[in-house]
Design an enzyme around this catalytic site. Structure first.
Site, short mmCIF file in Angstrom:
data_model
loop_
_atom_site.label_atom_id
_atom_site.label_comp_id
_atom_site.label_asym_id
_atom_site.label_seq_id
_atom_site.Cartn_x
_atom_site.Cartn_y
_atom_site.Cartn_z
CG ASP A 158 48.62 19.91 46.18
OD1 ASP A 158 47.39 19.87 45.99
OD2 ASP A 158 49.17 18.77 46.68
CG ASP A 203 49.55 36.90 46.56
OD1 ASP A 203 49.41 37.75 45.72
OD2 ASP A 203 50.54 36.84 47.32
CG ASP A 221 51.98 37.14 41.00
OD1 ASP A 221 51.03 37.99 41.32
OD2 ASP A 221 53.22 37.66 41.29
CE LYS A 225 47.79 20.37 50.96
NZ LYS A 225 48.46 19.82 49.64
CE1 TYR A 265 47.85 36.96 51.55
CE2 TYR A 265 48.13 39.29 51.51
CZ TYR A 265 48.51 38.00 50.87
OH TYR A 265 49.08 37.75 49.64
C1 IPM Z 1 48.60 41.51 45.43
C2 IPM Z 1 49.99 41.66 46.04
C3 IPM Z 1 49.44 42.02 47.40
C4 IPM Z 1 49.02 40.77 48.15
C5 IPM Z 1 51.09 42.51 48.36
C6 IPM Z 1 51.59 43.63 48.14
C7 IPM Z 1 50.47 42.76 49.95
O1 IPM Z 1 50.87 40.93 45.92
O2 IPM Z 1 47.87 42.35 45.28
O3 IPM Z 1 48.56 40.45 44.73
O4 IPM Z 1 49.78 39.87 48.55
O5 IPM Z 1 47.72 40.73 48.29
MN MN Z 2 50.41 39.07 44.71
#
Ligand code: IPM
Ligand code: MN
Ligand code: NAD
Length: 368
Positions: free
Chosen positions: A230, A254, A258, A197, A146
């Site tokens: 993975d 990240d 999710d 990884k 990032y």
């Molecule tokens: C999160 C989001 C952010 C990230 C984006 C919006 C920059 O996806 O907080 O998980 O990738 O960190």
């Molecule tokens: Mn995210």
């Protein structure tokens, strides 16, 4: 009872951001009354709202308000309206990432919690998660791909176009996120899985070596394991509760978070705390508290977004940046009661009756 005043910034952001923020503040106002707390917050534009109203995603006036606060309550930013802007000016890269960097918010804590009553909302078969899910993702938030430099796109001599992102980690950065992970593991089952990884990436080789040495030296009571990312993505779906706390670098975290969110029912349930290296005026970590999900443009304006992630982020703010465990636990319990009692937004209703953002919040407040 002593009167405590809570000084924080409210940055609601875009699309569903303001919708869920309004509701989260209602819950907080209610909890504050019960606990005799005064709310001293300032709202400010951020993200697309910053661009539209001030010409940039993180207006100076907004940053100043954050600097004068003990914590930031954040909604989410970005969306189709600003996607045609140059990438570096878009809300995500020009507001959220700079905020994380400016306040060195390196420690991102994402609690993966699925109430057993809600297991039907998980895409996993209920027999795999008879007792729900209770795990924690600790994501490094200010390093890796990032922020590493160079980060650029250039046209080569032969006319081809080349883009580069740089994955960089220092041992000191890995050690400080390990401190967060160790503290989380100690408060739970003394179990920690470090995800990397290391079979391919140089940064992961350093990550794994540092984790091994640091935990052995500073927390030998912790049962440390390592897993390739993975495999971790696969194991999360196969048997999420084999993890208790896992710690990983920025981008892996990240993606895995999710995945964790949806197996725990919905992204609309996942709150997060991003804690900084510095202390606020209360001697506690300065932090930014936000839902892990985004601005959900597909459902914005309809009044159906799940406010729980934003409300649970309020609880995390009370706990981490204000040291107020009682109202934090109380809000968490109220969310749990409302949801398990059957009041659910569409994303967690699994085909059953659903309510809107406001009615969901009403039920939470009724359970406070
Ligand atoms: C999160 C989001 C952010 C990230 C984006 C919006 C920059 O996806 O907080 O998980 O990738 O960190
Ligand atoms: Mn995210
Ligand atoms: P998203 O998280 O906004 O949405 C993904 C899916 O989850 C959508 O179907 C959405 O409707 C659903 N969802 C998310 N939150 C929900 C909620 N509270 N209730 C019900 N359903 C919910 O991800 P995306 O579509 O990839 O991104 C949309 C925008 O948000 C992009 O501009 C992205 O960069 C931005 N984003 C911002 C943040 C942040 O500010 N922290 C985080 C992630 C994404």
């Amino acid at each position: 009872m002593a009167h405590t005043s809570l000084k924080f910034a409210v940055l609601a952001g875009d699309y569903i951001g303001p919708e869920v923020m309004t509701q989260a503040l209602r819950v907080l106002e209610h909890a504050a009354k019960q606990e005799n707390l005064t709310l001293d917050y300032k709202a400010a534009d951020v993200g697309g709202a910053g661009i539209d109203n001030h010409g940039k995603a993180l207006p100076d006036s907004t940053l100043k308000i954050c600097e004068q606060s003990d914590a930031i309550l954040f909604g989410s930013v970005g969306g189709p309206k600003w996607e045609k802007l140059p990438p570096k000016e878009q809300p995500e890269r020009a507001a959220l990432l700079p905020l994380r960097k400016h306040f060195t918010l390196f420690a991102n804590i994402r609690p993966g919690l699925l109430y057993p009553e809600l297991s039907g909302a998980s895409p996993l078969k209920s027999e795999r998660i008879p007792n729900g899910i209770d795990i924690v993702c600790i994501r490094e938030l200010t390093g890796g791909l990032y922020f590493g430099l160079p980060k650029e796109t250039t046209t080569l001599a032969n006319g081809d176009i080349q883009s580069v992102d740089t994955m960089v980690y220092r041992k000191s950065e890995i050690e400080r996120i390990l401190d967060t992970a160790i503290a989380a593991a100690k408060s739970r089952k003394n179990k920690l899985c470090s995800v990397d990884k290391a079979n391919v990436l140089e940064t992961s080789v350093l990550w794994r070596k540092t984790a091994t040495e640091y935990v052995a030296k500073h927390a030998p009571e912790i049962q440390l394991s390592h897993m390739y990312v993975d495999n971790a993505a696969m194991q999360l779906v196969r048997d999420p509760n084999q993890f208790d706390v896992f710690v990983t670098e920025n981008m892996f975290g990240d993606i895995l978070s999710d995945e964790m969110a949806v197996i725990c029912g919905s992204l609309g349930m996942l709150s997060s705390a991003s804690l900084g290296a510095s202390k606020n005026s209360r001697g506690l970590p300065f932090g930014l508290f936000e839902p892990a999900g985004g601005t959900a443009p597909d459902i914005a304006g309809k009044g159906i977004a799940n406010p729980c992630a934003q409300i649970l982020s309020v609880a995390l703010m009370l706990r981490y940046s204000f040291g107020l465990e009682k109202p934090a636990a109380r809000i968490e319990a109220a969310v749990k009661k409302a949801v398990t009692g059957g009041t659910r937004t569409g994303d967690i209703a699994f085909g059953g009756a659903s309510v809107g953002t406001q009615a969901m919040t009403d039920a939470i407040i009724a359970n406070l």
